[in-house]
Design a protein around this motif. Structure first.
Motif, PDB file in Angstrom:
ATOM      1  N   ALA A 109       0.829  -1.211   0.000  1.00  0.00           N
ATOM      2  CA  ALA A 109       0.000   0.000   0.000  1.00  0.00           C
ATOM      3  C   ALA A 109       0.859   1.255   0.000  1.00  0.00           C
ATOM      4  N   THR A 110       1.960   1.244   0.733  1.00  0.00           N
ATOM      5  CA  THR A 110       2.859   2.400   0.760  1.00  0.00           C
ATOM      6  C   THR A 110       3.365   2.704  -0.638  1.00  0.00           C
ATOM      7  N   HIS A 111       3.774   1.684  -1.367  1.00  0.00           N
ATOM      8  CA  HIS A 111       4.308   1.907  -2.715  1.00  0.00           C
ATOM      9  C   HIS A 111       3.211   2.254  -3.713  1.00  0.00           C
ATOM     10  N   GLN A 112       2.052   1.671  -3.570  1.00  0.00           N
ATOM     11  CA  GLN A 112       0.938   1.956  -4.476  1.00  0.00           C
ATOM     12  C   GLN A 112       0.434   3.387  -4.283  1.00  0.00           C
ATOM     13  N   LEU A 113       0.277   3.799  -3.028  1.00  0.00           N
ATOM     14  CA  LEU A 113      -0.383   5.067  -2.714  1.00  0.00           C
ATOM     15  C   LEU A 113       0.566   6.174  -2.267  1.00  0.00           C
ATOM     16  N   GLY A 114       1.788   5.805  -1.850  1.00  0.00           N
ATOM     17  CA  GLY A 114       2.734   6.768  -1.309  1.00  0.00           C
ATOM     18  C   GLY A 114       2.462   7.008   0.163  1.00  0.00           C
ATOM     19  N   ARG A 115       3.489   7.465   0.871  1.00  0.00           N
ATOM     20  CA  ARG A 115       3.348   7.771   2.301  1.00  0.00           C
ATOM     21  C   ARG A 115       4.587   8.535   2.755  1.00  0.00           C
ATOM     22  N   ASP A 116       4.346   9.573   3.538  1.00  0.00           N
ATOM     23  CA  ASP A 116       5.427  10.403   4.065  1.00  0.00           C
ATOM     24  C   ASP A 116       6.373  10.799   2.922  1.00  0.00           C
ATOM     25  N   SER A 117       7.632  10.394   3.000  1.00  0.00           N
ATOM     26  CA  SER A 117       8.602  10.786   1.965  1.00  0.00           C
ATOM     27  C   SER A 117       8.684   9.788   0.810  1.00  0.00           C
ATOM     28  N   ILE A 118       7.872   8.750   0.847  1.00  0.00           N
ATOM     29  CA  ILE A 118       7.889   7.735  -0.221  1.00  0.00           C
ATOM     30  C   ILE A 118       6.819   8.090  -1.249  1.00  0.00           C
ATOM     31  N   PRO A 119       7.233   8.353  -2.493  1.00  0.00           N
ATOM     32  CA  PRO A 119       6.235   8.718  -3.502  1.00  0.00           C
ATOM     33  C   PRO A 119       5.410   7.509  -3.948  1.00  0.00           C
ATOM     34  N   ALA A 120       4.194   7.777  -4.397  1.00  0.00           N
ATOM     35  CA  ALA A 120       3.353   6.713  -4.956  1.00  0.00           C
ATOM     36  C   ALA A 120       3.987   6.211  -6.247  1.00  0.00           C
ATOM     37  N   ARG A 121       4.020   4.905  -6.375  1.00  0.00           N
ATOM     38  CA  ARG A 121       4.480   4.256  -7.608  1.00  0.00           C
ATOM     39  C   ARG A 121       3.454   3.155  -7.918  1.00  0.00           C
ATOM     40  N   PRO A 122       2.309   3.559  -8.474  1.00  0.00           N
ATOM     41  CA  PRO A 122       1.213   2.606  -8.686  1.00  0.00           C
ATOM     42  C   PRO A 122       1.592   1.466  -9.629  1.00  0.00           C
ATOM     43  N   PHE A 123       1.311   0.272  -9.189  1.00  0.00           N
ATOM     44  CA  PHE A 123       1.524  -0.912 -10.017  1.00  0.00           C
ATOM     45  C   PHE A 123       0.210  -1.627 -10.276  1.00  0.00           C
ATOM     46  N   LEU A 124      -0.793  -1.404  -9.421  1.00  0.00           N
ATOM     47  CA  LEU A 124      -2.119  -1.989  -9.617  1.00  0.00           C
ATOM     48  C   LEU A 124      -3.007  -0.999 -10.358  1.00  0.00           C
ATOM     49  N   GLY A 125      -3.871  -1.513 -11.179  1.00  0.00           N
ATOM     50  CA  GLY A 125      -4.807  -0.670 -11.906  1.00  0.00           C
ATOM     51  C   GLY A 125      -5.081  -1.256 -13.279  1.00  0.00           C
ATOM     52  N   VAL A 126      -6.005  -0.642 -13.979  1.00  0.00           N
ATOM     53  CA  VAL A 126      -6.433  -1.125 -15.290  1.00  0.00           C
ATOM     54  C   VAL A 126      -6.188  -0.023 -16.315  1.00  0.00           C
ATOM     55  N   SER A 127      -5.345  -0.296 -17.274  1.00  0.00           N
ATOM     56  CA  SER A 127      -5.066   0.660 -18.344  1.00  0.00           C
ATOM     57  C   SER A 127      -6.128   0.526 -19.440  1.00  0.00           C
ATOM     58  N   GLU A 128      -6.093   1.432 -20.400  1.00  0.00           N
ATOM     59  CA  GLU A 128      -7.003   1.320 -21.549  1.00  0.00           C
ATOM     60  C   GLU A 128      -6.723   0.032 -22.320  1.00  0.00           C
ATOM     61  N   ALA A 129      -5.437  -0.323 -22.459  1.00  0.00           N
ATOM     62  CA  ALA A 129      -5.092  -1.576 -23.142  1.00  0.00           C
ATOM     63  C   ALA A 129      -5.627  -2.772 -22.357  1.00  0.00           C
ATOM     64  N   ASP A 130      -5.529  -2.715 -21.033  1.00  0.00           N
ATOM     65  CA  ASP A 130      -6.070  -3.788 -20.198  1.00  0.00           C
ATOM     66  C   ASP A 130      -7.586  -3.892 -20.376  1.00  0.00           C
ATOM     67  N   ARG A 131      -8.240  -2.749 -20.389  1.00  0.00           N
ATOM     68  CA  ARG A 131      -9.705  -2.722 -20.552  1.00  0.00           C
ATOM     69  C   ARG A 131     -10.101  -3.378 -21.868  1.00  0.00           C
ATOM     70  N   SER A 132      -9.369  -3.066 -22.932  1.00  0.00           N
ATOM     71  CA  SER A 132      -9.648  -3.676 -24.244  1.00  0.00           C
ATOM     72  C   SER A 132      -9.429  -5.179 -24.204  1.00  0.00           C
ATOM     73  N   GLU A 133      -8.354  -5.600 -23.561  1.00  0.00           N
ATOM     74  CA  GLU A 133      -8.061  -7.029 -23.486  1.00  0.00           C
ATOM     75  C   GLU A 133      -9.110  -7.762 -22.648  1.00  0.00           C
ATOM     76  N   ILE A 134      -9.538  -7.155 -21.556  1.00  0.00           N
ATOM     77  CA  ILE A 134     -10.576  -7.767 -20.718  1.00  0.00           C
ATOM     78  C   ILE A 134     -11.868  -7.908 -21.525  1.00  0.00           C
ATOM     79  N   THR A 135     -12.195  -6.890 -22.303  1.00  0.00           N
ATOM     80  CA  THR A 135     -13.382  -6.959 -23.159  1.00  0.00           C
ATOM     81  C   THR A 135     -13.256  -8.113 -24.149  1.00  0.00           C
ATOM     82  N   GLU A 136     -12.085  -8.285 -24.732  1.00  0.00           N
ATOM     83  CA  GLU A 136     -11.855  -9.396 -25.674  1.00  0.00           C
ATOM     84  C   GLU A 136     -11.959 -10.745 -24.971  1.00  0.00           C
TER      85      GLU A 136
END
Length: 143
Positions: A109-136
């Protein structure tokens, strides 16, 4: 899934399609497994490309941390890959009408969302390409 970081991705169009399928077909776990496998690979690819689901590069390591990390002989060199455990603990659970994907590492969660001096580096989520692939994947399941 106690201590499991997961994001709730709300796409009303895609969810409407899934809900309609579930109403007609019942348990969608078989196709949710396919979607989970796809999203697992897409998420792991983000660690390789060091980018978020939108393709934006993660914030670079601070110079002092990069220097300290380089002195550790067993450390992997990429961002969010000191040991590779975070990437390797990404998993999913296929449910009748959804897929849950995330990590059981407390620091995920710290890496996904960031906390204190640690910046967010999101790795979870759905991109437009992912959305297209899920639809397929859903279309292929229907055929």
């Amino acid at each position: 899934m106690a201590n499991f970081l997961a994001l709730d991705y709300d796409d009303s169009d895609l969810q409407s399609t899934i809900d309609g399928l579930a109403n007609r077909l019942g348990d969608l776990r078989p196709v949710m497994v396919d979607i989970g496998e796809y999203m697992l690979l897409a998420t792991r690819d983000r660690f390789d490309s060091e980018s978020d689901p939108s393709g934006n590069p993660w914030t670079p390591l601070s110079p002092s941390y990069a220097k300290a990390k380089a002195r550790k002989p067993s450390a992997l060199r990429g961002i969010l890959t000191l040991s590779g455990q975070l990437r390797d603990t990404i998993t999913y659970e296929a449910l009748p009408e959804a897929v849950v994907i995330g990590s059981n590492k407390i620091y995920a969660a710290t890496h996904q969302l960031g906390r204190d001096s640690i910046p967010a580096r999101p790795f979870l989520g759905v991109s437009e390409a992912d959305r297209s692939e899920i639809t397929e994947i859903l279309r292929d399941y229907l055929n």
